[in-house]
Design a protein around this motif. Structure first.
Motif, PDB file in Angstrom:
ATOM      1  N   TRP A  84       0.792  -1.225   0.000  1.00  0.00           N
ATOM      2  CA  TRP A  84       0.000   0.000   0.000  1.00  0.00           C
ATOM      3  C   TRP A  84       0.828   1.281   0.000  1.00  0.00           C
ATOM      4  O   TRP A  84       0.399   2.268  -0.619  1.00  0.00           O
ATOM      5  N   PRO A  85       1.973   1.352   0.642  1.00  0.00           N
ATOM      6  CA  PRO A  85       2.753   2.591   0.518  1.00  0.00           C
ATOM      7  C   PRO A  85       3.174   2.894  -0.925  1.00  0.00           C
ATOM      8  O   PRO A  85       3.198   4.054  -1.335  1.00  0.00           O
ATOM      9  N   LEU A  86       3.473   1.859  -1.701  1.00  0.00           N
ATOM     10  CA  LEU A  86       3.816   2.064  -3.113  1.00  0.00           C
ATOM     11  C   LEU A  86       2.619   2.623  -3.874  1.00  0.00           C
ATOM     12  O   LEU A  86       2.749   3.587  -4.636  1.00  0.00           O
ATOM     13  N   PHE A  87       1.444   2.010  -3.660  1.00  0.00           N
ATOM     14  CA  PHE A  87       0.245   2.492  -4.348  1.00  0.00           C
ATOM     15  C   PHE A  87      -0.114   3.910  -3.917  1.00  0.00           C
ATOM     16  O   PHE A  87      -0.555   4.729  -4.733  1.00  0.00           O
ATOM     17  N   MET A  88       0.082   4.195  -2.623  1.00  0.00           N
ATOM     18  CA  MET A  88      -0.189   5.547  -2.124  1.00  0.00           C
ATOM     19  C   MET A  88       0.737   6.563  -2.780  1.00  0.00           C
ATOM     20  O   MET A  88       0.307   7.643  -3.194  1.00  0.00           O
ATOM     21  N   GLY A  89       2.013   6.224  -2.890  1.00  0.00           N
ATOM     22  CA  GLY A  89       2.963   7.129  -3.527  1.00  0.00           C
ATOM     23  C   GLY A  89       2.643   7.368  -4.993  1.00  0.00           C
ATOM     24  O   GLY A  89       2.721   8.501  -5.482  1.00  0.00           O
ATOM     25  N   LEU A  90       2.291   6.312  -5.701  1.00  0.00           N
ATOM     26  CA  LEU A  90       1.927   6.467  -7.110  1.00  0.00           C
ATOM     27  C   LEU A  90       0.656   7.303  -7.269  1.00  0.00           C
ATOM     28  O   LEU A  90       0.561   8.138  -8.181  1.00  0.00           O
ATOM     29  N   ALA A  91      -0.316   7.090  -6.390  1.00  0.00           N
ATOM     30  CA  ALA A  91      -1.563   7.851  -6.481  1.00  0.00           C
ATOM     31  C   ALA A  91      -1.336   9.323  -6.189  1.00  0.00           C
ATOM     32  O   ALA A  91      -1.846  10.200  -6.910  1.00  0.00           O
ATOM     33  N   VAL A  92      -0.558   9.628  -5.163  1.00  0.00           N
ATOM     34  CA  VAL A  92      -0.291  11.028  -4.831  1.00  0.00           C
ATOM     35  C   VAL A  92       0.562  11.679  -5.917  1.00  0.00           C
ATOM     36  O   VAL A  92       0.360  12.853  -6.261  1.00  0.00           O
ATOM     37  N   ALA A  93       1.505  10.933  -6.485  1.00  0.00           N
ATOM     38  CA  ALA A  93       2.310  11.479  -7.581  1.00  0.00           C
ATOM     39  C   ALA A  93       1.437  11.770  -8.800  1.00  0.00           C
ATOM     40  O   ALA A  93       1.638  12.780  -9.492  1.00  0.00           O
ATOM     41  N   THR A  94       0.462  10.912  -9.060  1.00  0.00           N
ATOM     42  CA  THR A  94      -0.459  11.162 -10.175  1.00  0.00           C
ATOM     43  C   THR A  94      -1.289  12.417  -9.917  1.00  0.00           C
ATOM     44  O   THR A  94      -1.487  13.235 -10.820  1.00  0.00           O
ATOM     45  N   ALA A  95      -1.754  12.579  -8.683  1.00  0.00           N
ATOM     46  CA  ALA A  95      -2.532  13.779  -8.349  1.00  0.00           C
ATOM     47  C   ALA A  95      -1.665  15.032  -8.447  1.00  0.00           C
ATOM     48  O   ALA A  95      -2.117  16.073  -8.940  1.00  0.00           O
ATOM     49  N   THR A 113      -5.920   8.007  -4.799  1.00  0.00           N
ATOM     50  CA  THR A 113      -5.441   8.300  -3.443  1.00  0.00           C
ATOM     51  C   THR A 113      -6.468   7.860  -2.403  1.00  0.00           C
ATOM     52  O   THR A 113      -6.099   7.295  -1.362  1.00  0.00           O
ATOM     53  N   VAL A 114      -7.734   8.071  -2.674  1.00  0.00           N
ATOM     54  CA  VAL A 114      -8.780   7.634  -1.745  1.00  0.00           C
ATOM     55  C   VAL A 114      -8.777   6.113  -1.632  1.00  0.00           C
ATOM     56  O   VAL A 114      -8.827   5.549  -0.525  1.00  0.00           O
ATOM     57  N   PHE A 115      -8.694   5.413  -2.772  1.00  0.00           N
ATOM     58  CA  PHE A 115      -8.668   3.952  -2.740  1.00  0.00           C
ATOM     59  C   PHE A 115      -7.423   3.431  -2.020  1.00  0.00           C
ATOM     60  O   PHE A 115      -7.504   2.478  -1.242  1.00  0.00           O
ATOM     61  N   ALA A 116      -6.272   4.041  -2.267  1.00  0.00           N
ATOM     62  CA  ALA A 116      -5.040   3.604  -1.609  1.00  0.00           C
ATOM     63  C   ALA A 116      -5.085   3.879  -0.116  1.00  0.00           C
ATOM     64  O   ALA A 116      -4.587   3.078   0.687  1.00  0.00           O
ATOM     65  N   THR A 117      -5.689   4.985   0.277  1.00  0.00           N
ATOM     66  CA  THR A 117      -5.822   5.285   1.706  1.00  0.00           C
ATOM     67  C   THR A 117      -6.720   4.271   2.391  1.00  0.00           C
ATOM     68  O   THR A 117      -6.397   3.787   3.488  1.00  0.00           O
ATOM     69  N   ILE A 118      -7.819   3.922   1.765  1.00  0.00           N
ATOM     70  CA  ILE A 118      -8.717   2.918   2.338  1.00  0.00           C
ATOM     71  C   ILE A 118      -8.005   1.571   2.442  1.00  0.00           C
ATOM     72  O   ILE A 118      -8.087   0.885   3.467  1.00  0.00           O
ATOM     73  N   GLY A 119      -7.291   1.193   1.401  1.00  0.00           N
ATOM     74  CA  GLY A 119      -6.541  -0.065   1.456  1.00  0.00           C
ATOM     75  C   GLY A 119      -5.456  -0.062   2.511  1.00  0.00           C
ATOM     76  O   GLY A 119      -5.233  -1.060   3.201  1.00  0.00           O
ATOM     77  N   PHE A 120      -4.771   1.069   2.657  1.00  0.00           N
ATOM     78  CA  PHE A 120      -3.692   1.203   3.634  1.00  0.00           C
ATOM     79  C   PHE A 120      -4.233   1.110   5.060  1.00  0.00           C
ATOM     80  O   PHE A 120      -3.670   0.438   5.923  1.00  0.00           O
ATOM     81  N   VAL A 121      -5.352   1.764   5.310  1.00  0.00           N
ATOM     82  CA  VAL A 121      -5.920   1.788   6.660  1.00  0.00           C
ATOM     83  C   VAL A 121      -6.494   0.428   7.042  1.00  0.00           C
ATOM     84  O   VAL A 121      -6.315  -0.046   8.172  1.00  0.00           O
ATOM     85  N   PHE A 122      -7.143  -0.245   6.110  1.00  0.00           N
ATOM     86  CA  PHE A 122      -7.840  -1.481   6.431  1.00  0.00           C
ATOM     87  C   PHE A 122      -7.086  -2.733   6.003  1.00  0.00           C
ATOM     88  O   PHE A 122      -7.696  -3.803   5.916  1.00  0.00           O
ATOM     89  N   GLU A 123      -5.781  -2.681   5.790  1.00  0.00           N
ATOM     90  CA  GLU A 123      -5.076  -3.861   5.312  1.00  0.00           C
ATOM     91  C   GLU A 123      -4.997  -4.969   6.349  1.00  0.00           C
ATOM     92  O   GLU A 123      -4.847  -6.141   6.004  1.00  0.00           O
ATOM     93  N   TYR A 124      -5.096  -4.650   7.631  1.00  0.00           N
ATOM     94  CA  TYR A 124      -5.033  -5.683   8.657  1.00  0.00           C
ATOM     95  C   TYR A 124      -6.411  -6.098   9.152  1.00  0.00           C
ATOM     96  O   TYR A 124      -6.535  -6.742  10.179  1.00  0.00           O
ATOM     97  N   TYR A 125      -7.460  -5.742   8.428  1.00  0.00           N
ATOM     98  CA  TYR A 125      -8.803  -6.154   8.792  1.00  0.00           C
ATOM     99  C   TYR A 125      -9.318  -7.305   7.946  1.00  0.00           C
ATOM    100  O   TYR A 125     -10.408  -7.794   8.190  1.00  0.00           O
ATOM    101  N   ARG A 126      -8.540  -7.712   6.953  1.00  0.00           N
ATOM    102  CA  ARG A 126      -8.970  -8.811   6.103  1.00  0.00           C
ATOM    103  C   ARG A 126      -7.759  -9.595   5.630  1.00  0.00           C
ATOM    104  O   ARG A 126      -6.622  -9.118   5.699  1.00  0.00           O
TER     105      ARG A 126
END
Length: 131
Positions: A84-95, A113-126
């Protein structure tokens, strides 16, 4: 944390003096504003670190006669293999790139960025690592 706080406050004082000299010699509003923002950030971080350091227990780094063994133990929890940090970085760089190219790319980047943030926050819930 005293050393870190005074380091930032010292940087803020230095930037403040540099800002005054820069404004006096150049009369450039953009550079003067940028340096003033740097002064504000440095003083803000320095004040926060000093204020927070007073409420925390003394660290091994702050003990002048401390030993290396005093710093052992658990430092914190770090995710061993999160994408998720990689996806977050790519999303923020795109924005951020959307500011230069167009609003449509900025909106796509913000959506990612919204999708990556949701994935980053909830990665340990599933999945395998759910709590």
């Amino acid at each position: 944390m005293k050393v870190e706080g005074w380091l930032f406050l010292g940087a803020g004082i230095f930037f403040g003096g540099t800002d005054v000299v820069y404004w006096y010699t150049s009369k450039d509003a953009t550079g003067t504003t940028a340096l003033a923002i740097g002064v504000g950030f440095a003083v803000l971080v320095g004040f926060y670190v000093l204020f927070t350091g007073r409420r925390l227990p003394k660290r091994p780094e702050d003990d002048n006669v401390g030993e290396v063994e005093q710093g052992t133990g658990e430092v914190g929890f770090f995710s061993p293999h999160s994408w998720w940090p990689l996806f977050m970085g790519l999303a923020v760089a795109t924005a951020a790139l959307g500011f230069a190219i167009g609003w449509w790319l900025f909106l796509i980047g913000m959506l990612f960025t919204v999708f990556a943030t949701i994935g980053f926050v909830f990665e340990y819930y599933r999945g395998n690592f759910s709590h």
